[in-house]
Write a protein that holds these residues in place. Structure first.
Motif, PDB file in Angstrom:
ATOM      1  N   ILE A  40       2.632  61.363  -2.504  1.00 13.38           N
ATOM      2  CA  ILE A  40       2.598  60.181  -1.861  1.00 13.38           C
ATOM      3  C   ILE A  40       3.316  58.883  -1.703  1.00 13.38           C
ATOM      4  CG2 ILE A  40       0.923  58.458  -0.303  1.00 13.38           C
ATOM      5  CD1 ILE A  40      -0.615  60.603   0.802  1.00 13.38           C
ATOM      6  N   ILE A  41       2.561  58.529  -2.927  1.00 13.89           N
ATOM      7  CA  ILE A  41       3.443  57.491  -3.516  1.00 13.89           C
ATOM      8  C   ILE A  41       4.558  57.665  -4.282  1.00 13.89           C
ATOM      9  CG2 ILE A  41       2.992  56.569  -6.336  1.00 13.89           C
ATOM     10  CD1 ILE A  41       0.124  56.854  -6.393  1.00 13.89           C
ATOM     11  N   LEU A  42       5.202  58.910  -4.956  1.00 14.53           N
ATOM     12  CA  LEU A  42       6.621  59.211  -4.539  1.00 14.53           C
ATOM     13  C   LEU A  42       7.422  58.607  -3.311  1.00 14.53           C
ATOM     14  CD1 LEU A  42       8.881  59.560  -6.360  1.00 14.53           C
ATOM     15  CD2 LEU A  42       8.208  62.644  -5.426  1.00 14.53           C
ATOM     16  N   GLU A  43       6.656  59.172  -2.419  1.00 17.05           N
ATOM     17  CA  GLU A  43       7.299  59.205  -1.038  1.00 17.05           C
ATOM     18  C   GLU A  43       7.382  57.340  -0.767  1.00 17.05           C
ATOM     19  OE1 GLU A  43       6.188  60.318   3.369  1.00 17.05           O
ATOM     20  OE2 GLU A  43       5.308  61.020   1.262  1.00 17.05           O
ATOM     21  N   PHE A  44       6.563  57.028  -0.977  1.00 17.84           N
ATOM     22  CA  PHE A  44       6.804  54.656  -1.311  1.00 17.84           C
ATOM     23  C   PHE A  44       7.831  54.586  -1.500  1.00 17.84           C
ATOM     24  CE2 PHE A  44       3.503  55.948   1.961  1.00 17.84           C
ATOM     25  CZ  PHE A  44       3.754  55.429   2.867  1.00 17.84           C
ATOM     26  N   GLY A  45       8.328  55.142  -2.796  1.00 16.86           N
ATOM     27  CA  GLY A  45       9.081  54.840  -3.776  1.00 16.86           C
ATOM     28  C   GLY A  45       9.010  54.361  -4.510  1.00 16.86           C
ATOM     29  N   LEU A  46       7.434  54.245  -5.224  1.00 21.15           N
ATOM     30  CA  LEU A  46       6.579  53.676  -6.414  1.00 21.15           C
ATOM     31  C   LEU A  46       6.819  54.550  -7.705  1.00 21.15           C
ATOM     32  CD1 LEU A  46       3.666  52.933  -4.590  1.00 21.15           C
ATOM     33  CD2 LEU A  46       4.950  51.633  -4.526  1.00 21.15           C
ATOM     34  N   TYR A  47       7.241  53.694  -8.376  1.00 20.76           N
ATOM     35  CA  TYR A  47       7.299  53.866  -9.731  1.00 20.76           C
ATOM     36  C   TYR A  47       5.605  53.880 -11.115  1.00 20.76           C
ATOM     37  CZ  TYR A  47       8.627  54.298 -14.811  1.00 20.76           C
ATOM     38  OH  TYR A  47       9.060  54.322 -16.453  1.00 20.76           O
ATOM     39  N   ILE A  67       4.355  50.372  -9.976  1.00 21.59           N
ATOM     40  CA  ILE A  67       5.623  49.045 -10.075  1.00 21.59           C
ATOM     41  C   ILE A  67       6.448  49.073  -8.481  1.00 21.59           C
ATOM     42  CG2 ILE A  67       7.958  47.908 -10.723  1.00 21.59           C
ATOM     43  CD1 ILE A  67       6.694  48.247 -13.396  1.00 21.59           C
ATOM     44  N   PRO A  68       5.848  48.626  -7.496  1.00 18.81           N
ATOM     45  CA  PRO A  68       6.913  48.719  -6.036  1.00 18.81           C
ATOM     46  C   PRO A  68       8.485  48.321  -5.940  1.00 18.81           C
ATOM     47  CG  PRO A  68       5.343  46.263  -6.526  1.00 18.81           C
ATOM     48  CD  PRO A  68       5.360  46.812  -7.495  1.00 18.81           C
ATOM     49  N   ASP A  69       9.140  49.194  -5.268  1.00 17.56           N
ATOM     50  CA  ASP A  69      10.602  48.547  -5.477  1.00 17.56           C
ATOM     51  C   ASP A  69      10.602  47.254  -3.966  1.00 17.56           C
ATOM     52  OD1 ASP A  69      10.703  49.702  -2.479  1.00 17.56           O
ATOM     53  OD2 ASP A  69      11.318  51.128  -2.789  1.00 17.56           O
ATOM     54  N   SER A  70      11.698  47.046  -3.469  1.00 14.09           N
ATOM     55  CA  SER A  70      11.559  45.632  -2.817  1.00 14.09           C
ATOM     56  C   SER A  70      11.372  46.054  -1.544  1.00 14.09           C
ATOM     57  CB  SER A  70      13.506  45.746  -2.666  1.00 14.09           C
ATOM     58  OG  SER A  70      13.824  46.505  -2.298  1.00 14.09           O
ATOM     59  N   THR A  71      11.175  47.330  -0.934  1.00 14.96           N
ATOM     60  CA  THR A  71      10.928  47.161   0.371  1.00 14.96           C
ATOM     61  C   THR A  71       8.865  47.966   0.780  1.00 14.96           C
ATOM     62  OG1 THR A  71      10.369  50.011  -0.169  1.00 14.96           O
ATOM     63  CG2 THR A  71      12.191  49.174   0.713  1.00 14.96           C
ATOM     64  N   MET A  72       8.286  47.099  -0.287  1.00 15.47           N
ATOM     65  CA  MET A  72       6.842  46.724  -0.006  1.00 15.47           C
ATOM     66  C   MET A  72       6.206  45.941   0.458  1.00 15.47           C
ATOM     67  SD  MET A  72       5.929  50.263  -0.746  1.00 15.47           S
ATOM     68  CE  MET A  72       3.880  49.417  -0.846  1.00 15.47           C
ATOM     69  N   THR A  73       6.299  45.921   1.786  1.00 13.35           N
ATOM     70  CA  THR A  73       6.111  44.778   2.557  1.00 13.35           C
ATOM     71  C   THR A  73       4.285  44.976   2.564  1.00 13.35           C
ATOM     72  OG1 THR A  73       6.471  45.751   4.658  1.00 13.35           O
ATOM     73  CG2 THR A  73       8.118  43.967   4.108  1.00 13.35           C
ATOM     74  N   ASP A  74       3.522  43.976   2.767  1.00 15.60           N
ATOM     75  CA  ASP A  74       2.466  44.107   3.366  1.00 15.60           C
ATOM     76  C   ASP A  74       1.869  44.859   4.401  1.00 15.60           C
ATOM     77  OD1 ASP A  74       1.828  41.907   1.676  1.00 15.60           O
ATOM     78  OD2 ASP A  74       1.391  40.798   3.693  1.00 15.60           O
ATOM     79  N   GLU A  75       2.840  45.345   5.205  1.00 16.05           N
ATOM     80  CA  GLU A  75       2.205  46.460   6.347  1.00 16.05           C
ATOM     81  C   GLU A  75       2.504  48.180   5.873  1.00 16.05           C
ATOM     82  OE1 GLU A  75       5.817  47.734   9.580  1.00 16.05           O
ATOM     83  OE2 GLU A  75       4.230  46.090  10.401  1.00 16.05           O
ATOM     84  N   ARG A  76       3.440  47.912   4.449  1.00 17.06           N
ATOM     85  CA  ARG A  76       3.761  49.456   3.819  1.00 17.06           C
ATOM     86  C   ARG A  76       2.721  49.621   2.830  1.00 17.06           C
ATOM     87  NH1 ARG A  76       7.659  52.319   4.090  1.00 17.06           N
ATOM     88  NH2 ARG A  76       8.015  52.737   2.221  1.00 17.06           N
ATOM     89  N   TRP A  77       2.418  49.143   2.498  1.00 12.71           N
ATOM     90  CA  TRP A  77       1.112  48.587   1.233  1.00 12.71           C
ATOM     91  C   TRP A  77      -0.429  49.027   1.842  1.00 12.71           C
ATOM     92  CZ3 TRP A  77       0.861  48.839  -3.519  1.00 12.71           C
ATOM     93  CH2 TRP A  77       2.062  48.177  -3.992  1.00 12.71           C
TER      94      TRP A  77
END
Length: 419
Positions: A40-47, A67-77
């Motif tokens: 799941i963490i990989l799916e969300f683009g987190l390192y 470390i999140p990528d630029s797509t991690m908005t509050d909604e995605r968190w």
């Protein structure tokens, strides 16, 4: 009673965008939980920068620094927290996810069909929208007509299980319309019918030469050339086993080059090989290398003492660290095709973000995709997810040139590996 819902998954976000965040999971244990969480963490683009895992077989405590990528908005968190919670066996998990996990019926597959004018980067732009909406691509069929129109068939499932609602379907089509703009001719979204089964059964077969090159335990000649600057580092990966340091556990000491999804690959391999991790430490990357210590037991609860079993596990882990994904370019008559393959978990799940990463790599190279498809392929020891992309020739990348082919393989592989 278990822990309150808010204590099962805790996410401490960084103070500034791009700063390290800490994810803590504290819940009852289950087989393959670490693999499910890392997927799941990989799916969300987190390192994942480092991690600690501890379990007594009944309860587990996991801390991951990401470390999140630029797509991690509050909604995605918020969505990430719900997704992580959904795989944790907590008796107080949300009613929605309890329903989802206890339901024996398969997740419904939907057909997204749209027709539009072709352009560079189109396939990735559509894929990006689907990932943002947490729609998972199960199969795809992309076709370009002689008059430069594209007919795309995406067979998708909804992680949120909401595609049965008109609101969710309308939102998906509206988001795609915004990306496609005036080039969009039609867009339809409905439950998949017999065409889904037909697509699975009618996928293009691999030739014997393609299969041998794609599924070999060794890097192909093209991949070797593409990663030649890194090959020495890759082959320095070591896996050592020690049964003397713990009275009840077998210690695996792993040192290898850092890469995207490394912890997921290790957890997936452990799960598929019936190895349970009692304690694990995933150290920070130092000069591009990772050190991982895993105190493990076999599924029967005992140490891994059989030398053949030990050697097989070491070999399997080394293969996953050397090339967890396979990338080759091949010619089929006058056509040039890019083939990408990754092993499927024994649970039937494929690696996330592969289609996303390949399409963005090709978009950045300025290469158009004439057609694409995804299907499953079985070898003697495992099942694979195979991606085939028929590439368009261009002045920038004349596909008859071996140099251009090597550059494509290099860019695609580096994007998949996070290099």
């Amino acid at each position: 009673m278990g822990l309150p819902n808010d204590d099962v998954v805790l996410i401490e976000k960084g103070k500034k965008p791009g700063e390290t965040c800490v994810i803590t999971i504290n819940c009852p244990d289950k087989t393959g939980l670490g693999c499910d969480l890392c997927r799941i963490i990989l799916e969300f683009g987190l390192y994942i920068t480092k991690g600690d895992v501890s379990t007594d077989g009944r309860w587990c405590y996991i801390v991951l620094w990401v470390i999140p990528d630029s797509t991690m908005t509050d909604e995605r968190w918020a969505s990430l927290e719900e997704r992580l919670l959904s795989v944790c066996p907590s008796c107080l998990a949300s009613f929605y996810y309890i329903q989802q996990s206890s339901c024996s019926t398969p997740t419904p597959v939907y057909l997204l069909k749209f027709c539009c004018l072709d352009r560079k980067g189109l396939l990735h732009d559509v894929t990006h929208v689907l990932f943002d909406l947490e729609l998972t691509i199960q199969r795809v069929k992309v076709m370009t007509t002689p008059d430069d129109k594209v007919m795309d068939l995406f067979f998708i499932t909804d992680t949120l299980e909401l595609l049965h609602t008109k609101k969710r379907r309308d939102e998906t089509c509206e988001r795609l319309d915004a990306v496609l703009g005036d080039s969009c001719i039609s867009c339809e979204l409905q439950l998949a019918g017999p065409e889904y089964e037909a697509l699975q059964n009618g996928a293009s077969a691999l030739t014997a030469a393609e299969s041998e090159e794609l599924f070999s335990c060794e890097l192909s000649e093209m991949e070797t050339h593409a990663v030649s600057p890194d090959l020495t580092k890759l082959k320095q990966a070591t896996v050592k086993i020690d049964n003397s340091l713990s009275p009840g556990h077998t210690l695996f000491q792993i040192r290898c080059v850092d890469q995207k999804g490394l912890l997921y690959d290790i957890m997936r391999t452990s799960k598929d090989c019936d190895v349970q991790i009692s304690y694990g430490r995933y150290s920070s990357s130092v000069k591009g290398y990772r050190d991982i210590d895993l105190f493990t037991v076999h599924k029967d609860g005992g140490k891994i003492k059989d030398p053949e079993k030990q050697n097989a596990l070491c070999a399997r882990l080394k293969v996953e660290m050397l090339h967890p994904l396979r990338v080759i370019i091949t010619n089929r008559g006058p056509d040039t095709e890019l083939l990408v393959a990754n092993p499927v978990e024994t649970s039937g799940k494929g690696r996330p973000r592969v289609f996303y990463d390949v399409t963005i790599a090709l978009k950045l190279l300025g290469i158009c995709i004439f057609s694409a498809e995804i299907w499953r392929h079985s070898t003697s020891d495992r099942q694979w997810e195979v991606y085939r992309f028929l590439l368009d020739d261009s002045c920038e990348f004349p596909l008859a040139s071996s140099g251009a082919k090597n550059q494509i393989v290099d860019r695609v592989r580096r994007t998949l590996m996070g290099w």
